[in-house]
Design a protein around this motif. Sequence first.
Motif, PDB file in Angstrom:
ATOM      1  N   GLN A  88       0.821  -1.209   0.000  1.00  0.00           N
ATOM      2  CA  GLN A  88       0.000   0.000   0.000  1.00  0.00           C
ATOM      3  C   GLN A  88       0.855   1.258   0.000  1.00  0.00           C
ATOM      4  OE1 GLN A  88      -0.441  -2.715   1.824  1.00  0.00           O
ATOM      5  NE2 GLN A  88      -2.605  -3.124   2.278  1.00  0.00           N
ATOM      6  N   MET A  89       1.971   1.238   0.709  1.00  0.00           N
ATOM      7  CA  MET A  89       2.850   2.410   0.736  1.00  0.00           C
ATOM      8  C   MET A  89       3.317   2.764  -0.669  1.00  0.00           C
ATOM      9  SD  MET A  89       5.284   1.493   3.972  1.00  0.00           S
ATOM     10  CE  MET A  89       4.669   1.443   5.659  1.00  0.00           C
ATOM     11  N   ALA A  90       3.755   1.743  -1.400  1.00  0.00           N
ATOM     12  CA  ALA A  90       4.243   1.971  -2.755  1.00  0.00           C
ATOM     13  C   ALA A  90       3.140   2.462  -3.671  1.00  0.00           C
ATOM     14  CB  ALA A  90       4.869   0.698  -3.313  1.00  0.00           C
ATOM     15  N   THR A  96       4.014   8.999  -8.577  1.00  0.00           N
ATOM     16  CA  THR A  96       5.088   9.998  -8.591  1.00  0.00           C
ATOM     17  C   THR A  96       6.469   9.345  -8.663  1.00  0.00           C
ATOM     18  OG1 THR A  96       3.767  11.562  -7.295  1.00  0.00           O
ATOM     19  CG2 THR A  96       6.147  11.893  -7.304  1.00  0.00           C
ATOM     20  N   LEU A  97       6.717   8.395  -7.751  1.00  0.00           N
ATOM     21  CA  LEU A  97       8.013   7.712  -7.689  1.00  0.00           C
ATOM     22  C   LEU A  97       7.937   6.433  -8.514  1.00  0.00           C
ATOM     23  CD1 LEU A  97       8.832   8.090  -3.878  1.00  0.00           C
ATOM     24  CD2 LEU A  97       9.392   9.646  -5.756  1.00  0.00           C
ATOM     25  N   GLU A  98       8.652   6.426  -9.635  1.00  0.00           N
ATOM     26  CA  GLU A  98       8.546   5.299 -10.563  1.00  0.00           C
ATOM     27  C   GLU A  98       9.673   4.283 -10.355  1.00  0.00           C
ATOM     28  OE1 GLU A  98       6.210   6.684 -14.397  1.00  0.00           O
ATOM     29  OE2 GLU A  98       8.181   7.649 -14.292  1.00  0.00           O
ATOM     30  N   TYR A  99       9.671   3.274 -11.212  1.00  0.00           N
ATOM     31  CA  TYR A  99      10.584   2.143 -11.080  1.00  0.00           C
ATOM     32  C   TYR A  99      11.378   1.960 -12.371  1.00  0.00           C
ATOM     33  CZ  TYR A  99       8.017   1.188  -6.835  1.00  0.00           C
ATOM     34  OH  TYR A  99       7.476   1.314  -5.585  1.00  0.00           O
ATOM     35  N   LEU A 100      12.520   1.314 -12.243  1.00  0.00           N
ATOM     36  CA  LEU A 100      13.333   1.064 -13.417  1.00  0.00           C
ATOM     37  C   LEU A 100      12.658   0.073 -14.354  1.00  0.00           C
ATOM     38  CD1 LEU A 100      16.885   0.807 -11.787  1.00  0.00           C
ATOM     39  CD2 LEU A 100      15.879   2.763 -12.987  1.00  0.00           C
ATOM     40  N   VAL A 101      12.000  -0.935 -13.777  1.00  0.00           N
ATOM     41  CA  VAL A 101      11.316  -1.953 -14.577  1.00  0.00           C
ATOM     42  C   VAL A 101       9.977  -2.279 -13.936  1.00  0.00           C
ATOM     43  CG1 VAL A 101      13.466  -2.982 -15.435  1.00  0.00           C
ATOM     44  CG2 VAL A 101      12.435  -3.860 -13.331  1.00  0.00           C
ATOM     45  N   PRO A 211       9.812  -1.842  -2.930  1.00  0.00           N
ATOM     46  CA  PRO A 211      10.707  -0.895  -2.247  1.00  0.00           C
ATOM     47  C   PRO A 211      11.762  -0.268  -3.160  1.00  0.00           C
ATOM     48  CG  PRO A 211      10.514  -2.970  -1.034  1.00  0.00           C
ATOM     49  CD  PRO A 211       9.991  -3.211  -2.418  1.00  0.00           C
ATOM     50  N   ALA A 212      11.730  -0.589  -4.463  1.00  0.00           N
ATOM     51  CA  ALA A 212      12.766  -0.113  -5.388  1.00  0.00           C
ATOM     52  C   ALA A 212      12.364   1.171  -6.111  1.00  0.00           C
ATOM     53  CB  ALA A 212      13.098  -1.211  -6.409  1.00  0.00           C
ATOM     54  N   ALA A 213      11.501   1.981  -5.518  1.00  0.00           N
ATOM     55  CA  ALA A 213      11.098   3.246  -6.136  1.00  0.00           C
ATOM     56  C   ALA A 213      12.304   4.172  -6.276  1.00  0.00           C
ATOM     57  CB  ALA A 213      10.010   3.917  -5.300  1.00  0.00           C
ATOM     58  N   ILE A 214      12.382   4.852  -7.415  1.00  0.00           N
ATOM     59  CA  ILE A 214      13.512   5.736  -7.709  1.00  0.00           C
ATOM     60  C   ILE A 214      13.226   7.141  -7.169  1.00  0.00           C
ATOM     61  CG2 ILE A 214      14.883   6.788  -9.540  1.00  0.00           C
ATOM     62  CD1 ILE A 214      15.436   3.824  -9.161  1.00  0.00           C
ATOM     63  N   THR A 215      14.130   7.633  -6.322  1.00  0.00           N
ATOM     64  CA  THR A 215      13.931   8.928  -5.681  1.00  0.00           C
ATOM     65  C   THR A 215      14.932   9.966  -6.198  1.00  0.00           C
ATOM     66  OG1 THR A 215      15.379   8.278  -3.841  1.00  0.00           O
ATOM     67  CG2 THR A 215      13.018   7.898  -3.569  1.00  0.00           C
ATOM     68  N   TYR A 233       1.750  11.627 -11.987  1.00  0.00           N
ATOM     69  CA  TYR A 233       0.871  12.117 -10.923  1.00  0.00           C
ATOM     70  C   TYR A 233       1.689  12.691  -9.768  1.00  0.00           C
ATOM     71  CZ  TYR A 233      -2.866   9.688 -13.383  1.00  0.00           C
ATOM     72  OH  TYR A 233      -3.767   9.288 -14.332  1.00  0.00           O
ATOM     73  N   LEU A 234       1.038  13.530  -8.984  1.00  0.00           N
ATOM     74  CA  LEU A 234       1.634  14.099  -7.784  1.00  0.00           C
ATOM     75  C   LEU A 234       0.802  13.672  -6.578  1.00  0.00           C
ATOM     76  CD1 LEU A 234       2.241  17.768  -9.042  1.00  0.00           C
ATOM     77  CD2 LEU A 234       3.922  15.902  -8.924  1.00  0.00           C
ATOM     78  N   LEU A 235       1.472  13.278  -5.499  1.00  0.00           N
ATOM     79  CA  LEU A 235       0.772  12.995  -4.244  1.00  0.00           C
ATOM     80  C   LEU A 235       0.383  14.342  -3.652  1.00  0.00           C
ATOM     81  CD1 LEU A 235      -0.073  10.856  -2.109  1.00  0.00           C
ATOM     82  CD2 LEU A 235       2.169  11.218  -1.035  1.00  0.00           C
TER      83      LEU A 235
END
Length: 555
Positions: A88-90, A96-101, A211-215, A233-235
């Motif tokens: 749920q956190m992700a 907003t915070l995306e992933y490499l794959v 947990p691998a979100a890119i910041t 999107y923006l939180l």
Amino acid sequence: MTHNSTTDVTPHWAAQMHAQEVIDGKLDRREFLTRATGLGVSAAAAYGLLGLTAPAAQAATEMKSGGTLRVQMEVRPLKDPRTYDWSQMANQTRGTLEYLVEYNNDGSIRGMLLESWEVNEDATVYTLNLRKGATWNNGDAFTAEDVARNIAGWCDKGLEGNSMAGRFSTLIDPETNAAVEGGIEIVDDHTLRLNLPGPDISLIAGMADYPAAITHSSFQTTDFTKNVGTGPYLLSSLEVGVKAVLDRNTAHKWWGEEVYGTPALDRIEYTDFGTDPSSWLAALESDEVDMLYESVGEFIDVMDALGYPKSEVVTMATIVVRPNQLAEVDGKRPYADKRVRQAIQMAVDNAVCLELGYGNRGQAAENHHVGPIHPEYAKLPPQKYDPEAARALMDEAGMLDFEHEIISIDDDWRKNTTDAVAAQLRDAGFKVKRTVLPGSTFWNDWVKYPFSSTNWNPRPLGVQIHALAYRSGEAWNEFGWSNEEFDALLTQALAIADADKRREVMKKMEMIIQDEGVTIQPYWRSLYRHMREGVANADMHVTFEHHHYKWGWSA
């Protein structure tokens, strides 16, 4: 680079051969897709080798432009993504915070912020090619330096709760608890190379995990609505336990529009209705939400009868009801004794847990956390369910008078499954106290309870689960278990891409977990989601991911 004879990694030139094995019925399609795409073959190319068209290339449901989608989901407190321990956190930050794959239901892994990747023959060198059109939503360029910074952060074993360190352990220097020197190499602005000291086939799959979100370099945990990301999107607001809102970023064009099209929705609203499924159904019926996070228990049949559209996916999602070997109770470690753990496991019939805990919507498991969908799964002989022998073994350990307190969250299926375990232990003659905690309390110390139940998401590879949860000293090792033989076998398995050969090692690992009585892992569950008519392209995901850019309302 010299080929390492102890590894067996499938290079691209072998994809055609394995595709023929699928066509001939000798290899599972899902296994082929996970293996091929994880090592650099695009999903489209992998499907093409099978004579098929990739689902992503097929026409999705035509959607209206704009609108709001309201979703029932627990709204959790946020923290550094490396320490996220609930899907749920992700989902709250994924827009907003995306992933490499991105990992998809068919088993394929496709590029998001990575356009492509190559893995050398012995899986010691990964070349990551970034999307040249990707930018941060504040206008900053997205470069290899950003990815290098994030991967270095994943390798920071000194950060408490950093489960990414378990996924990237091969790249970590045990002396420094950080990335090995020279392990992360920036080739140019859009190319990064990972130079591993040993083989590891699981890195790309690990990059897809939540947990691998890119910041961004400016990431902070004071106000999550202010964080910079690369997503569309923006939180815009976050009230823990109440509501989270994602709004389209109208000030900055999303890089993905050139690749995946313009996202349809203007807004996604998450509302927390607690852990009681009856309140979720009430929210759907009273038009407070359009879609559920997931449907569970008897409410699946109820919502089917009411005519709500349902999405279903077969998965390796599960629950563990486990003793913690390091936990102290009254100054003693009751579950450090192998006989106690074995007696607990022997007293529980997993089929009963599936029936009473999840209405038989799944299949019984074997107490080692690897299942039939995992490519390297090795089927073991059935374990013996024997309450009388369990009682005798507990008596031999001098623990027959000990009262076991089993803790669970206060929801539907997790509570019911834990109740089923407690009842069977009582039937075997053990003293059991059941404690049911509200989510806000349970989540705080989930890895520390002496005896409790926890739900687990699936992962593409069985070795990923074992690396995250069962290897000595990992952040998510809630079992308090450490076994040098198992750790050595896991290192060996992570170097073998051929699932048939990896299965030979996995069989030994599965047997060790069973023999050690590490956990009751009773069943694999199918996942369900009900929604309102007209919700489009929001099927249940095999690992609970919410891909907001795909969602919308049908035209």
